[in-house]
Write a protein that holds these residues in place. Structure first.
Motif, PDB file in Angstrom:
ATOM      1  N   TRP A 111       0.830  -1.193   0.000  1.00 52.34           N
ATOM      2  CA  TRP A 111       0.000   0.000   0.000  1.00 52.34           C
ATOM      3  C   TRP A 111       0.869   1.249   0.000  1.00 52.34           C
ATOM      4  O   TRP A 111       0.587   2.214  -0.698  1.00 52.34           O
ATOM      5  CB  TRP A 111      -0.895  -0.042   1.237  1.00 52.34           C
ATOM      6  N   PHE A 112       1.952   1.201   0.777  1.00 52.95           N
ATOM      7  CA  PHE A 112       2.822   2.365   0.869  1.00 52.95           C
ATOM      8  C   PHE A 112       3.561   2.611  -0.440  1.00 52.95           C
ATOM      9  O   PHE A 112       3.780   3.753  -0.824  1.00 52.95           O
ATOM     10  CB  PHE A 112       3.814   2.214   2.024  1.00 52.95           C
ATOM     11  N   GLY A 157      -0.544  12.570   5.697  1.00 54.86           N
ATOM     12  CA  GLY A 157      -0.415  11.931   7.001  1.00 54.86           C
ATOM     13  C   GLY A 157      -0.062  12.891   8.113  1.00 54.86           C
ATOM     14  O   GLY A 157      -0.293  12.611   9.290  1.00 54.86           O
ATOM     15  N   PHE A 209      -0.385   9.099  13.071  1.00 55.89           N
ATOM     16  CA  PHE A 209      -0.085   8.527  11.762  1.00 55.89           C
ATOM     17  C   PHE A 209       1.141   9.180  11.145  1.00 55.89           C
ATOM     18  O   PHE A 209       1.901   8.529  10.443  1.00 55.89           O
ATOM     19  CB  PHE A 209      -1.304   8.680  10.834  1.00 55.89           C
ATOM     20  N   ARG A 210       1.339  10.478  11.426  1.00 57.31           N
ATOM     21  CA  ARG A 210       2.490  11.178  10.851  1.00 57.31           C
ATOM     22  C   ARG A 210       3.797  10.543  11.300  1.00 57.31           C
ATOM     23  O   ARG A 210       4.773  10.556  10.585  1.00 57.31           O
ATOM     24  CB  ARG A 210       2.447  12.668  11.167  1.00 57.31           C
ATOM     25  N   SER A 233       8.385   5.053   5.320  1.00 54.01           N
ATOM     26  CA  SER A 233       9.106   5.565   4.148  1.00 54.01           C
ATOM     27  C   SER A 233      10.511   4.991   4.100  1.00 54.01           C
ATOM     28  O   SER A 233      10.987   4.575   3.046  1.00 54.01           O
ATOM     29  CB  SER A 233       9.191   7.094   4.188  1.00 54.01           C
ATOM     30  N   THR A 262       4.397   7.219   9.180  1.00 59.75           N
ATOM     31  CA  THR A 262       4.741   7.393   7.768  1.00 59.75           C
ATOM     32  C   THR A 262       6.232   7.590   7.561  1.00 59.75           C
ATOM     33  O   THR A 262       6.783   7.147   6.558  1.00 59.75           O
ATOM     34  CB  THR A 262       3.983   8.580   7.140  1.00 59.75           C
ATOM     35  N   TYR A 310       0.870   4.425  -2.624  1.00 54.93           N
ATOM     36  CA  TYR A 310       0.409   5.759  -2.224  1.00 54.93           C
ATOM     37  C   TYR A 310       1.420   6.538  -1.376  1.00 54.93           C
ATOM     38  O   TYR A 310       1.112   7.644  -0.924  1.00 54.93           O
ATOM     39  CB  TYR A 310      -0.888   5.660  -1.407  1.00 54.93           C
ATOM     40  N   GLY A 311       2.593   5.992  -1.146  1.00 58.06           N
ATOM     41  CA  GLY A 311       3.569   6.508  -0.196  1.00 58.06           C
ATOM     42  C   GLY A 311       3.820   7.997  -0.165  1.00 58.06           C
ATOM     43  O   GLY A 311       3.648   8.633   0.875  1.00 58.06           O
ATOM     44  N   TRP A 319       2.239  10.663  -1.208  1.00 57.82           N
ATOM     45  CA  TRP A 319       1.114  11.502  -0.799  1.00 57.82           C
ATOM     46  C   TRP A 319       0.649  11.166   0.607  1.00 57.82           C
ATOM     47  O   TRP A 319       0.076  12.011   1.298  1.00 57.82           O
ATOM     48  CB  TRP A 319      -0.026  11.407  -1.810  1.00 57.82           C
ATOM     49  N   THR A 320       0.928   9.939   1.047  1.00 56.47           N
ATOM     50  CA  THR A 320       0.627   9.564   2.426  1.00 56.47           C
ATOM     51  C   THR A 320       1.451  10.404   3.377  1.00 56.47           C
ATOM     52  O   THR A 320       0.984  10.781   4.452  1.00 56.47           O
ATOM     53  CB  THR A 320       0.928   8.071   2.642  1.00 56.47           C
TER      54      THR A 320
END
Length: 162
Positions: A99-100, A111, A117-118, A125, A121, A103-104, A106-107
């Motif tokens: 998934w990452f 995020g 959640f921030r 990453s 991420t 969409y990584g 922009w997450t």
């Protein structure tokens, strides 16, 4: 939060930098409230708006870069050994990585606006092997937008109070 207020009142921009860097890495710092308070202090001329944004941005980026490199260096082995304790099995880890990869970038940007959640991420990453330049570009964009929004909210709240 009282400790954060006292630190900012005494040490100014350097405390903003340090609190955000540590908060992004994972210390329980109420980042959004902190940024709004910084904006309020700028509105009553205790801090300068532009300097507060720069200190906040640099602190957030420092924390994100540290988290990224921690994820890159120790993320997968750490989660492989201890992920089961937090419900992150190897199968779930593969799903999250897939998934990452999709969409990584922009997450990372969006995020920032989801507390808790921030922090994840940044590690993801690094774990997923995202390139450093790509990460810095999207993390910087997210950090700048996030800092500007919350400091500006605090600034205008202070303006209304006067």
């Amino acid at each position: 939060m009282e400790i954060a207020k006292e630190l900012i009142s005494q040490y100014g921009y350097i405390s903003i930098f340090c609190l955000l860097a540590l908060g992004i890495v994972g210390l329980p710092v109420p980042d959004e409230i902190l940024m709004s308070f910084v904006g309020y202090l700028a509105s009553i001329h205790v801090l300068h708006y532009k300097s507060a944004v720069i200190a906040s941005f640099c602190g957030a980026m420092s924390g994100m870069v540290l988290s990224y490199f921690l994820g890159k260096r120790i993320g997968k082995p750490l989660l492989a050994n201890y992920g089961k304790w937090i419900g992150l099995t190897p199968i779930r880890l593969q799903k999250v990585e897939g998934w990452f990869h999709k969409y990584g970038p922009w997450t990372i940007v969006f995020g920032y606006f989801i507390p808790g959640f921030r922090h994840v991420t940044c590690y993801l990453s690094g774990m997923s092997g995202m390139g450093t330049c790509k990460y810095l570009l999207f993390a910087g964009l997210g950090a700048l937008i996030w800092c500007l929004i919350f400091i500006t909210i605090g600034y205008y709240i202070g303006e209304i109070q006067e």
